[in-house]
Scaffold this motif. Sequence first.
Motif, PDB file in Angstrom:
ATOM      1  N   GLY A  12       1.048  -0.959   0.196  1.00 44.06           N
ATOM      2  CA  GLY A  12      -0.149   0.725  -0.023  1.00 44.06           C
ATOM      3  C   GLY A  12       0.519   1.383   0.148  1.00 44.06           C
ATOM      4  O   GLY A  12       1.789   1.152  -0.738  1.00 44.06           O
ATOM      5  N   TRP A  13       0.851   1.825   1.156  1.00 42.49           N
ATOM      6  CA  TRP A  13       0.496   3.643   0.921  1.00 42.49           C
ATOM      7  C   TRP A  13       2.598   2.974   1.146  1.00 42.49           C
ATOM      8  O   TRP A  13       3.350   4.965   0.853  1.00 42.49           O
ATOM      9  CB  TRP A  13       0.187   4.682   2.107  1.00 42.49           C
ATOM     10  N   ASN A  14       3.123   2.312   1.660  1.00 43.63           N
ATOM     11  CA  ASN A  14       4.434   2.624   2.156  1.00 43.63           C
ATOM     12  C   ASN A  14       5.466   1.448   0.876  1.00 43.63           C
ATOM     13  O   ASN A  14       6.452   1.342   1.592  1.00 43.63           O
ATOM     14  CB  ASN A  14       4.141   1.943   3.800  1.00 43.63           C
ATOM     15  N   ASP A  15       4.502   1.324   0.135  1.00 42.11           N
ATOM     16  CA  ASP A  15       4.989   0.441  -0.717  1.00 42.11           C
ATOM     17  C   ASP A  15       5.253   0.602  -2.518  1.00 42.11           C
ATOM     18  O   ASP A  15       5.022   0.096  -3.325  1.00 42.11           O
ATOM     19  CB  ASP A  15       4.802  -0.920  -1.016  1.00 42.11           C
ATOM     20  N   ALA A  16       5.672   2.024  -2.673  1.00 42.21           N
ATOM     21  CA  ALA A  16       6.037   2.281  -4.089  1.00 42.21           C
ATOM     22  C   ALA A  16       6.682   1.373  -4.781  1.00 42.21           C
ATOM     23  O   ALA A  16       7.651   0.874  -4.588  1.00 42.21           O
ATOM     24  CB  ALA A  16       6.799   3.207  -3.846  1.00 42.21           C
ATOM     25  N   CYS A  17       5.762   0.841  -6.044  1.00 43.45           N
ATOM     26  CA  CYS A  17       6.242   0.489  -6.211  1.00 43.45           C
ATOM     27  C   CYS A  17       6.393  -1.247  -6.256  1.00 43.45           C
ATOM     28  O   CYS A  17       7.554  -1.930  -6.832  1.00 43.45           O
ATOM     29  CB  CYS A  17       7.329   0.621  -7.833  1.00 43.45           C
ATOM     30  N   GLN A  18       6.196  -1.816  -5.372  1.00 41.53           N
ATOM     31  CA  GLN A  18       6.250  -2.803  -4.533  1.00 41.53           C
ATOM     32  C   GLN A  18       7.090  -3.014  -4.511  1.00 41.53           C
ATOM     33  O   GLN A  18       8.393  -3.900  -4.108  1.00 41.53           O
ATOM     34  CB  GLN A  18       5.679  -4.278  -5.261  1.00 41.53           C
ATOM     35  N   ALA A  19       8.930  -2.354  -4.210  1.00 42.86           N
ATOM     36  CA  ALA A  19       9.795  -1.881  -3.978  1.00 42.86           C
ATOM     37  C   ALA A  19      10.133  -2.995  -2.610  1.00 42.86           C
ATOM     38  O   ALA A  19      11.709  -3.605  -2.416  1.00 42.86           O
ATOM     39  CB  ALA A  19      10.484  -0.663  -4.365  1.00 42.86           C
ATOM     40  N   ALA A  20       8.997  -2.560  -1.372  1.00 41.67           N
ATOM     41  CA  ALA A  20       9.669  -2.767  -0.181  1.00 41.67           C
ATOM     42  C   ALA A  20       9.145  -4.444  -0.133  1.00 41.67           C
ATOM     43  O   ALA A  20       9.806  -5.346   0.827  1.00 41.67           O
ATOM     44  CB  ALA A  20       9.208  -2.009   0.546  1.00 41.67           C
ATOM     45  N   THR A  21       7.790  -5.325  -0.702  1.00 40.76           N
ATOM     46  CA  THR A  21       7.147  -5.997  -0.429  1.00 40.76           C
ATOM     47  C   THR A  21       8.087  -6.625  -0.607  1.00 40.76           C
ATOM     48  O   THR A  21       8.318  -8.235  -0.709  1.00 40.76           O
ATOM     49  CB  THR A  21       5.648  -6.034  -0.347  1.00 40.76           C
ATOM     50  N   ASN A  22       8.441  -6.967  -1.917  1.00 35.55           N
ATOM     51  CA  ASN A  22       9.915  -7.705  -2.948  1.00 35.55           C
ATOM     52  C   ASN A  22      10.748  -7.548  -2.274  1.00 35.55           C
ATOM     53  O   ASN A  22      11.378  -9.015  -2.900  1.00 35.55           O
ATOM     54  CB  ASN A  22      10.094  -7.558  -4.253  1.00 35.55           C
ATOM     55  N   VAL A  23      11.318  -7.385  -1.187  1.00 38.88           N
ATOM     56  CA  VAL A  23      12.507  -7.577  -0.702  1.00 38.88           C
ATOM     57  C   VAL A  23      11.916  -9.100   0.440  1.00 38.88           C
ATOM     58  O   VAL A  23      12.918  -9.995  -0.024  1.00 38.88           O
ATOM     59  CB  VAL A  23      13.113  -6.723   0.237  1.00 38.88           C
ATOM     60  N   ILE A  24      10.673  -8.906   0.729  1.00 35.30           N
ATOM     61  CA  ILE A  24      10.234 -10.601   1.958  1.00 35.30           C
ATOM     62  C   ILE A  24      10.444 -11.522   0.581  1.00 35.30           C
ATOM     63  O   ILE A  24      10.304 -12.919   0.516  1.00 35.30           O
ATOM     64  CB  ILE A  24       9.058 -10.305   2.699  1.00 35.30           C
ATOM     65  N   ARG A  25       9.522 -11.238  -0.453  1.00 34.31           N
ATOM     66  CA  ARG A  25       9.478 -11.644  -1.734  1.00 34.31           C
ATOM     67  C   ARG A  25      10.124 -12.698  -2.418  1.00 34.31           C
ATOM     68  O   ARG A  25      10.212 -13.518  -1.992  1.00 34.31           O
ATOM     69  CB  ARG A  25       8.192 -11.736  -3.471  1.00 34.31           C
ATOM     70  N   HIS A  26      11.366 -12.077  -2.308  1.00 33.06           N
ATOM     71  CA  HIS A  26      12.729 -12.397  -3.074  1.00 33.06           C
ATOM     72  C   HIS A  26      13.633 -13.475  -2.140  1.00 33.06           C
ATOM     73  O   HIS A  26      13.805 -14.226  -2.633  1.00 33.06           O
ATOM     74  CB  HIS A  26      13.008 -11.000  -3.478  1.00 33.06           C
ATOM     75  N   LEU A  27      13.411 -12.988  -0.627  1.00 31.96           N
ATOM     76  CA  LEU A  27      13.986 -13.467   0.493  1.00 31.96           C
ATOM     77  C   LEU A  27      13.354 -14.995   0.490  1.00 31.96           C
ATOM     78  O   LEU A  27      13.927 -16.392   0.279  1.00 31.96           O
ATOM     79  CB  LEU A  27      13.888 -12.540   1.565  1.00 31.96           C
ATOM     80  N   TYR A 145      11.197  16.165   7.861  1.00 26.71           N
ATOM     81  CA  TYR A 145      10.400  15.823   7.501  1.00 26.71           C
ATOM     82  C   TYR A 145       9.247  16.233   8.881  1.00 26.71           C
ATOM     83  O   TYR A 145       9.345  16.177   9.836  1.00 26.71           O
ATOM     84  CB  TYR A 145      10.328  14.412   7.057  1.00 26.71           C
ATOM     85  N   ASN A 146       7.922  16.986   7.941  1.00 26.71           N
ATOM     86  CA  ASN A 146       6.845  17.204   8.938  1.00 26.71           C
ATOM     87  C   ASN A 146       6.205  16.838   7.814  1.00 26.71           C
ATOM     88  O   ASN A 146       5.666  16.949   6.759  1.00 26.71           O
ATOM     89  CB  ASN A 146       6.752  18.133   9.205  1.00 26.71           C
ATOM     90  N   GLY A 147       5.057  15.339   8.004  1.00 25.93           N
ATOM     91  CA  GLY A 147       3.800  14.613   7.937  1.00 25.93           C
ATOM     92  C   GLY A 147       3.575  13.919   7.362  1.00 25.93           C
ATOM     93  O   GLY A 147       3.736  12.719   8.996  1.00 25.93           O
ATOM     94  N   PRO A 148       2.532  13.241   7.253  1.00 22.24           N
ATOM     95  CA  PRO A 148       1.820  11.737   7.487  1.00 22.24           C
ATOM     96  C   PRO A 148       2.810  10.425   7.488  1.00 22.24           C
ATOM     97  O   PRO A 148       3.560  10.271   7.047  1.00 22.24           O
ATOM     98  CB  PRO A 148       1.419  11.230   6.070  1.00 22.24           C
ATOM     99  N   ILE A 149       2.592   9.029   8.035  1.00 25.07           N
ATOM    100  CA  ILE A 149       3.591   8.073   8.249  1.00 25.07           C
ATOM    101  C   ILE A 149       2.244   7.041   8.029  1.00 25.07           C
ATOM    102  O   ILE A 149       1.294   7.055   8.143  1.00 25.07           O
ATOM    103  CB  ILE A 149       4.158   8.304   9.677  1.00 25.07           C
ATOM    104  N   GLY A 150       3.533   5.754   8.195  1.00 25.56           N
ATOM    105  CA  GLY A 150       2.773   5.000   7.540  1.00 25.56           C
ATOM    106  C   GLY A 150       2.629   4.200   8.958  1.00 25.56           C
ATOM    107  O   GLY A 150       4.126   3.651   9.764  1.00 25.56           O
TER     108      GLY A 150
END
Length: 273
Positions: A12-27, A145-150
Amino acid sequence: MTKTIMLAAFEGWNDACQAATNVIRHLVSRYDSQEVRHINDEGFYDYQVARPMIYSVQGHRRIIWPQTTFYDITVSPELHFLAQIAPEPNYRWEEYCRKTLRIAEDYDVNEVVTIGSMFADCPHTRPLPLDISKGDCECELDKRYNGPIGIPNILDAIAADGGFSTTSMWVSVPQYFNNVECMQGTLELIHALSILLEQPLNEGDLARKAAQWRKEADDMVENMHTGDYIRQLEHEYDLSVKAQEITSNGAPACEQLIREAEAFLKDQPFAGY
């Protein structure tokens, strides 16, 4: 003695272009991995946002509800990941994080690493920016940084309050190329994890996929005639890198950098606005 580190990424919001969750899938795909625990819905999701999915398995229809999955990933006899992957919850974040950390305690985890990816004004022709903060250290990104977080930020904060050692890693990906998975971002995060753990991680075919991503980005830029925009981003990126390199060199070097930046901005159509 085996060390287990919790590694968490959220869709979702924390995973632009699935770059983060694909780390888990890759491992999971590269190491001996077992699905070990779950956090089922229990009111954490808005189904109009994180919709259930329906699949046909051997002729039978099955509904898959949003949930959190934990994998035990054996990197080596001395190192395991307890890898968490899930859609970002919509509700009751504090309760969700405390439930997550109780599972971490069950596996004798004492270090939590959260990973995320965000869209930014950065060129695909340079190394993607990577921001890493460890424990209570306030890096420059944190200060400005000041703004929304996930949910990764919330999990990181609650874990730190609970006595866990924590590290947060975020990679930036170009917002102008947002319709494909960013394998370069995944590769950058894998590199960072390898350095953090002092343990080379299996990259598999990520380098090839990252090269293909860069080629597709080159083609998109050429077809859309956005070369001037990319050159502007490249110049800003190079100035930023140079600024970091000369920060310790004193006032004369900094003044030279300022003059270069001002000269560049004067040549831009938006100068003076």
